[in-house]
Design a protein around this motif. Structure first.
Motif, PDB file in Angstrom:
ATOM      1  N   VAL A 259      45.729  50.254  14.837  1.00 37.70           N
ATOM      2  CA  VAL A 259      44.062  49.834  14.798  1.00 37.70           C
ATOM      3  C   VAL A 259      43.293  50.139  15.508  1.00 37.70           C
ATOM      4  CG1 VAL A 259      43.281  47.160  14.994  1.00 37.70           C
ATOM      5  CG2 VAL A 259      45.658  47.743  14.649  1.00 37.70           C
ATOM      6  N   PHE A 260      43.203  50.443  16.573  1.00 42.53           N
ATOM      7  CA  PHE A 260      41.923  51.021  17.418  1.00 42.53           C
ATOM      8  C   PHE A 260      41.849  52.407  16.264  1.00 42.53           C
ATOM      9  CE2 PHE A 260      39.843  53.890  20.554  1.00 42.53           C
ATOM     10  CZ  PHE A 260      39.607  53.058  21.032  1.00 42.53           C
ATOM     11  N   PHE A 261      42.455  53.181  16.553  1.00 43.46           N
ATOM     12  CA  PHE A 261      41.978  54.041  15.879  1.00 43.46           C
ATOM     13  C   PHE A 261      41.656  54.435  14.231  1.00 43.46           C
ATOM     14  CE2 PHE A 261      44.412  55.905  19.668  1.00 43.46           C
ATOM     15  CZ  PHE A 261      43.267  56.935  20.360  1.00 43.46           C
ATOM     16  N   GLN A 262      42.436  53.096  14.192  1.00 44.75           N
ATOM     17  CA  GLN A 262      41.642  53.538  11.989  1.00 44.75           C
ATOM     18  C   GLN A 262      40.397  52.979  11.919  1.00 44.75           C
ATOM     19  OE1 GLN A 262      44.325  49.191  10.932  1.00 44.75           O
ATOM     20  NE2 GLN A 262      45.873  51.027   9.517  1.00 44.75           N
ATOM     21  N   TYR A 263      39.327  52.551  13.249  1.00 45.16           N
ATOM     22  CA  TYR A 263      38.353  52.094  13.104  1.00 45.16           C
ATOM     23  C   TYR A 263      37.079  53.514  13.563  1.00 45.16           C
ATOM     24  CZ  TYR A 263      33.847  49.351  14.091  1.00 45.16           C
ATOM     25  OH  TYR A 263      32.360  48.632  14.055  1.00 45.16           O
ATOM     26  N   THR A 264      37.297  54.111  12.160  1.00 44.86           N
ATOM     27  CA  THR A 264      36.181  55.096  12.026  1.00 44.86           C
ATOM     28  C   THR A 264      35.334  54.953  12.094  1.00 44.86           C
ATOM     29  OG1 THR A 264      36.731  55.192  10.160  1.00 44.86           O
ATOM     30  CG2 THR A 264      38.457  56.111  11.285  1.00 44.86           C
ATOM     31  N   GLY A 265      34.066  54.177  12.193  1.00 47.90           N
ATOM     32  CA  GLY A 265      33.286  53.912  11.963  1.00 47.90           C
ATOM     33  C   GLY A 265      32.909  52.627  11.839  1.00 47.90           C
TER      34      GLY A 265
END
Length: 377
Positions: A259-265
């Motif tokens: 979930v944390f690394f899905q946030y790309t912008g």
């Protein structure tokens, strides 16, 4: 077809019925109000519309027709060539000059057949059977199930912003006054309303062309409402995943990382719309909280490499988050990596003092001064 000149109507009707036996003239009108009263029940495929009429301008009437029947094809018929540009601004299929000649009418019919065939091919697979995915992280994109992700090709920047605004307020009525004030603040209400009608039509036309009929914009007496069916939105999916995380543990730490690394912008991060800043900040803050929670878990399990990686990503996307610099400063100090401590301080100081014109929090300033003195001696 509608024209205040009766004989023009008869002539066009005769040409169509004589030359095109598969064409059915289902209504002939001289009065705009009567046409509007019957447009929904008639549900025509094509309307031949005179521009210059005594009670209402044909261009204004076209906007109202498109409000009631977004899929109708419009052909303008007029004796005034000066209206041509405005007609095509309303996505008219064709513009015919009076008196109508059969040779010119045949070209119009060819255009209509191609236009209607194109719309049919785009809708050949029922949209209700396909999922639609919308991306709102960074840039607005769409994907129809079974095909690749694509950028919207908007005709104007106003169309793009209006769609984004209605999507943000989806399933809620947004008043026309609000939309006009947002997008055309310098226009008088009537002129602004004309721009709004035209832009709504452009959006509806694009959604139909690219196979997104499951996204509809319905008009009410006071405004518009965008509805989504069978549509998934990445920011909404992501937030639902965050809300289901619970406390980090060995059993769900991989979900936390995902979930944390899905946030790309950021939410619509590539756009400068002021109205989206609140939502951008809300989702960004939610993401930072996930990162800090995950970082705290890895600190307790002595996995400093993971902690460093998390805070480096936070700094990359959210450089104003001072707690991230402080955490890395403390980790690097514990490893006696004093050059990295200084680098973190310099980054923080540059952003806060030079860019934001404020000082970092006192606890960080005091900690750095104290530890800098230690490692210098």
């Amino acid at each position: 077809m509608i024209d205040d000149e009766y004989y023009s109507l008869l002539w066009l009707k005769k040409l169509l019925e004589t030359e095109y036996h598969d064409a059915e003239v289902i209504g002939v009108y001289q009065d705009a109000i009567q046409l509007l009263d019957n447009i929904t029940s008639l549900s025509p495929d094509v309307i031949f519309l005179d521009v210059q009429m005594p009670d209402i301008n044909g261009l204004e009437l076209a906007v109202q027709i498109q409000e009631l029947n977004p899929n109708v094809s419009i052909v303008f018929v007029t004796g005034y060539s000066s209206y041509a540009r405005n007609a095509f601004d309303l996505e008219a299929v064709d513009f015919i000059m009076k008196p109508i000649k059969l040779k010119r009418l045949k070209k119009t019919i060819e255009r209509l057949r191609k236009h209607m065939k194109s719309n049919y091919l785009n809708c050949e697979t029922p949209i209700s059977e396909r999922k639609i995915y919308l991306s709102c992280f960074n840039h607005l994109k769409y994907q129809v199930e079974g095909s690749e992700q694509k950028l919207f090709k908007w005709r104007t920047s106003k169309s793009e912003e209006l769609f984004a605004f209605l999507l943000y307020h989806r399933n809620k009525i947004v008043h026309k006054e609000t939309l006009i004030e947002l997008l055309w603040p310098d226009f008088e209400y009537t002129a602004g309303a004309q721009q709004l009608y035209s832009t709504i039509y452009q959006i509806r036309l694009l959604l139909t062309r690219i196979g997104l009929e499951a996204i509809s914009i319905n008009s009410t007496s006071g405004g518009y409402c965008l509805y989504t069916r069978n549509t998934l939105i990445d920011t909404e999916i992501w937030e639902n995943q965050v809300n289901q995380l619970g406390e980090p543990s060995e059993g769900n730490v991989m979900e936390y990382e995902m979930v944390f690394f899905q946030y790309t912008g950021d939410y619509l991060g590539d756009y400068g719309y002021l109205w989206k800043e609140g939502e951008k900040e809300r989702l960004r803050r939610l993401w930072v909280d996930v990162g800090l929670t995950l970082s705290s878990y890895y600190k307790k399990t002595s996995n400093t490499d993971k902690v460093i990686k998390i805070h480096q990503k936070i700094q990359h996307l959210y450089p104003e988050e001072e707690e991230s610099y402080f955490e890395l400063m403390k980790i690097y100090a514990s490893k006696k990596m004093f050059q990295e401590v200084d680098q973190q301080w310099e980054k923080l100081d540059a952003i806060f003092t030079r860019e934001l014109n404020i000082s970092p929090s006192k606890k960080i300033v005091d900690w750095y001064k104290k530890n800098k003195y230690k490692h210098e001696f």
